[in-house]
Enzyme design. Structure first.
Site, PDB file in Angstrom:
ATOM      1  N   LYS A  57      12.888   7.164  26.171  1.00  0.00           N
ATOM      2  CA  LYS A  57      14.054   6.608  25.580  1.00  0.00           C
ATOM      3  C   LYS A  57      13.975   4.926  25.187  1.00  0.00           C
ATOM      4  CE  LYS A  57      19.053   5.578  26.422  1.00  0.00           C
ATOM      5  NZ  LYS A  57      20.188   6.142  27.455  1.00  0.00           N
ATOM      6  N   ASP A  95      27.554  -1.117  34.611  1.00  0.00           N
ATOM      7  CA  ASP A  95      26.690   0.065  34.665  1.00  0.00           C
ATOM      8  C   ASP A  95      25.443  -0.370  35.401  1.00  0.00           C
ATOM      9  OD1 ASP A  95      24.695   2.052  34.185  1.00  0.00           O
ATOM     10  OD2 ASP A  95      25.114   2.615  32.300  1.00  0.00           O
ATOM     11  N   GLU A 141      27.424   4.529  25.222  1.00  0.00           N
ATOM     12  CA  GLU A 141      27.983   5.027  26.665  1.00  0.00           C
ATOM     13  C   GLU A 141      28.904   4.305  27.426  1.00  0.00           C
ATOM     14  OE1 GLU A 141      24.034   3.971  28.289  1.00  0.00           O
ATOM     15  OE2 GLU A 141      22.926   5.662  26.958  1.00  0.00           O
ATOM     16  N   ASP A 177      24.332  13.096  27.638  1.00  0.00           N
ATOM     17  CA  ASP A 177      24.095  11.955  28.275  1.00  0.00           C
ATOM     18  C   ASP A 177      22.317  11.859  28.288  1.00  0.00           C
ATOM     19  OD1 ASP A 177      23.344   9.505  29.440  1.00  0.00           O
ATOM     20  OD2 ASP A 177      24.463   9.745  31.345  1.00  0.00           O
TER      21      ASP A 177
END
Ligand code: AMP
Length: 618
Positions: free
Chosen positions: A85, A203, A179, A25
């Site tokens: 990211k 999330d 994800e 992850d």
């Protein structure tokens, strides 16, 4: 009549020695690496027991990654990169002014560091390298490959950048996995839910909120819609507590340091409220002259109502985009979903208890680890879920210019499928295997991928040869087609890359064309099938009359020939129904003849007379 005889389903996964697959992850703030062992999937900790690796890299005459780099973030801000990211696969044009600060003034997007400019791909590759090293050190084994998770909304460039980072780190990427899909996999939803069930993955992390709506289709969790708010997360819940404390204590003109200390206190309070229904904010240090502040869950719930409401509006939008009104499961991801206020609100909104038994910080990495384990070949072959699918059906040209689909669209990779074919003509010694891609029924409407010949088939009557054609597609979408004549073992094969050169848009266009033309295609297919069947009946009858015509009286023969003539006429009509009904009539009319022929061949077999001798007598 089609040439298909049977369709043995083979999944071609032989038992192998256990190999090491890693699930990674690669997060904005923290990253994790996990693997599956006999005990199940678990996150790999470092020597000190830490499970999360802060996604932070310091470049200053050497590379420091993770917790040590995070410490340097304060003392050596200039050379420390956080949140790389957010910049993956982006160009300068995509970024805001604020995001451009701290970047090197070159054309390519890069962070300015003591070791020169570093691109987001390079930064991410250092994180990936550190994660793989952690796994190798801990397990004392080299991994076979990795599955890396990416946000469902990542576009092609962002995914490509992630792949590059992994390649730069020397990793073998088995697959990039969305994800939310990974989270659903961790809960086993890929194996347990019914076809067409909808899953919502909620999330809520430290700084971002993502909602994804997935649907189970053909053993595959497909992302129907994504939404969220890239500026909404746990930090905002800290902030509402800070504001409330400022209010309660009547604070004014806070320094930045005071502000930061209050934030740290607020965060601790927020997290403790996940365990207890009431906690007390201790007025300590510079705030010690104030009263302690009791906070109940109710107080916190009312403070955070607006924030939670914002997540629900994003859910409304995502459900709307997905075109669904009901979900079968809700999965919670991200540290902030530990808050009971969030859980309660989610349960109420979706009308069901969310799945939350797996650590919400680890659930994505664990799902990736389960996938990695299957992809390195540790599965028993029954696993339904391998996440890439064939965008368009793959098949072969059969007699009559039709495509026979061997692997239907949306089949999940890797897979192998075999189908048996036979020759269409007497004495046929070769066969052209024409591999096609597409949803339409006619060869000319599909995309030709490859063509090869299988020669050396022993001459036999039509329909006697057995040719097994196998389509095998590996995890990278590489298609291998082989054809094997079963009697002689003659074989021919070739490899093609079916998706190569086809963009998503082209795939979409081909699908649209197949939907628009579906009815017309079906009619064309039925007409061709009817014609093929009629022709083969006529051909067979002519041969039978030649061989065994003596079994019929002149009158009987004339009747049959009349019916056959009617079928030849019907064939000109291009009318499927007419051709079918006249074919049936001829079939009925020739039944008696067929029975007599059968009797004769049985008698001749019983009397031990060879067919060739019988023919000679005739
Ligand atoms: P993530 O980015 O998924 O690691 O999420 C981090 C966020 O989760 C931070 O805002 C944390 O304060 C929050 N968080 C972690 N643990 C808890 C907890 N027990 N209760 C409430 N929030 C938490």
């Amino acid at each position: 009549m089609l040439l298909q005889i049977s369709e043995p389903n083979s999944t071609d996964i032989a038992p192998r020695e256990r190999k090491l697959g890693l699930g990674i992850d690669l997060g904005t703030t923290n990253s994790l690496v996990a693997t599956k062992s006999e005990q199940g999937a678990d996150v790999i900790a470092d020597a000190s027991g830490a499970r999360l690796v802060p996604s932070v890299v310091n470049f200053n005459g050497g590379v420091t990654v993770g917790a040590a780099a995070l410490e340097l973030a304060v003392s050596d801000v200039r050379n420390t990169v956080l949140s790389a990211k957010r910049f993956m696969g982006r160009s300068r044009d995509d970024l805001s002014e604020a995001q451009l600060l701290g970047l090197a003034a070159s054309d390519a997007l890069a962070f300015d560091t003591g070791d020169g400019p570093k691109t987001p791909v390079e930064v991410s590759s250092e994180i990936l390298r550190a994660l793989a090293a952690r796994a190798r050190d801990s397990l004392e084994e080299q991994e076979e490959g990795v599955v890396i998770t990416v946000p469902a909304y990542f576009d092609d460039r962002q995914r490509q950048a992630t792949r590059q980072a992994a390649e730069l780190a020397g990793l073998n990427v088995l697959r990039l996995l969305n994800e939310p899909t990974a989270a659903a996999v961790a809960y086993g939803l890929d194996e347990t839910i019914a076809e067409s069930s909808v899953v919502a993955v909620y999330d809520l992390g430290g700084g971002t909120f993502d909602i994804s709506i997935l649907r189970m289709e053909r053993g595959l969790l497909r992302v129907l819609a994504t939404g969220g708010d890239s500026a909404l997360g746990g930090d905002d819940f800290d902030e509402v507590i800070v504001s409330w404390m400022v209010d309660q204590w009547g604070l004014v003109d806070l320094t930045r340091d005071q502000q930061r200390r209050l934030t740290v206190m607020a965060r601790a309070i927020k997290e403790r409220l996940s365990e207890s229904s009431e906690v007390s904010i201790k007025a300590s240090g510079e705030f010690s002259h104030f009263e302690d502040l009791p906070v109940t869950r109710e107080t916190f719930a009312s403070l955070s109502e607006g924030l939670i409401h914002r997540t629900m509006r994003a859910c409304d939008q995502a459900l709307d985009d997905a075109g669904v009104t009901e979900v079968a499961h809700v999965v919670l991801v991200g540290g902030s979903t530990r808050m009971p206020v969030v859980r309660d609100a989610v349960a109420k909104y979706f009308g069901r208890e969310p799945l939350c038994s797996i650590n919400p910080d680890e659930v994505v990495a664990l799902g990736a680890a389960l996938q990695a384990d299957i992809l390195v070949g540790n599965g028993d072959g029954d696993e339904a879920l391998l996440l890439d699918v064939i965008p368009l059906s793959l098949g072969l040209e059969t007699y009559g210019g039709l495509i026979e689909k061997i692997i239907p669209r949306n089949s999940v990779l890797p897979l192998a499928k075999a189908q048996e074919f036979t020759t269409a003509k007497d004495g046929q010694t070769g066969l052209v295997v024409h591999v096609l891609q597409g949803e339409r029924e006619r060869v000319e409407d599909c995309r030709s991928l490859a063509r090869f010949e299988l020669n050396g088939i022993p001459p036999m009557v039509a329909g006697a040869a057995r040719i097994l054609v196998t389509f095998k597609v590996d995890a990278d979408g590489l298609l291998e087609v082989s054809a094997r004549e079963e009697i002689t073992g003659t074989e021919a094969a070739l490899v093609v890359k079916p998706s190569f050169g086809l963009s998503d848009d082209e795939v979409a266009a081909m699908l649209r064309a197949s939907q628009t033309n579906a009815a017309e295609d079906m009619q064309a297919r039925q007409l061709r099938e009817a014609k093929v069947e009629a022709e083969s009946l006529l051909h067979g009858l002519a041969g039978a009359l030649d061989a065994d015509g003596d079994l019929l009286s002149d009158e009987e023969r004339a009747d049959l020939e009349k019916e056959a003539g009617a079928l030849v006429t019907a064939l000109q009509s291009d009318n499927t129904d007419t051709i079918r009904s006249v074919t049936d009539q001829l079939g009925q009319a020739s039944l008696t003849f067929a029975e007599r022929r059968m009797d004769r061949s049985i008698k001749s077999a019983l009397s031990g007379v060879a067919v060739s001798e019988l023919e000679a007598e005739d």
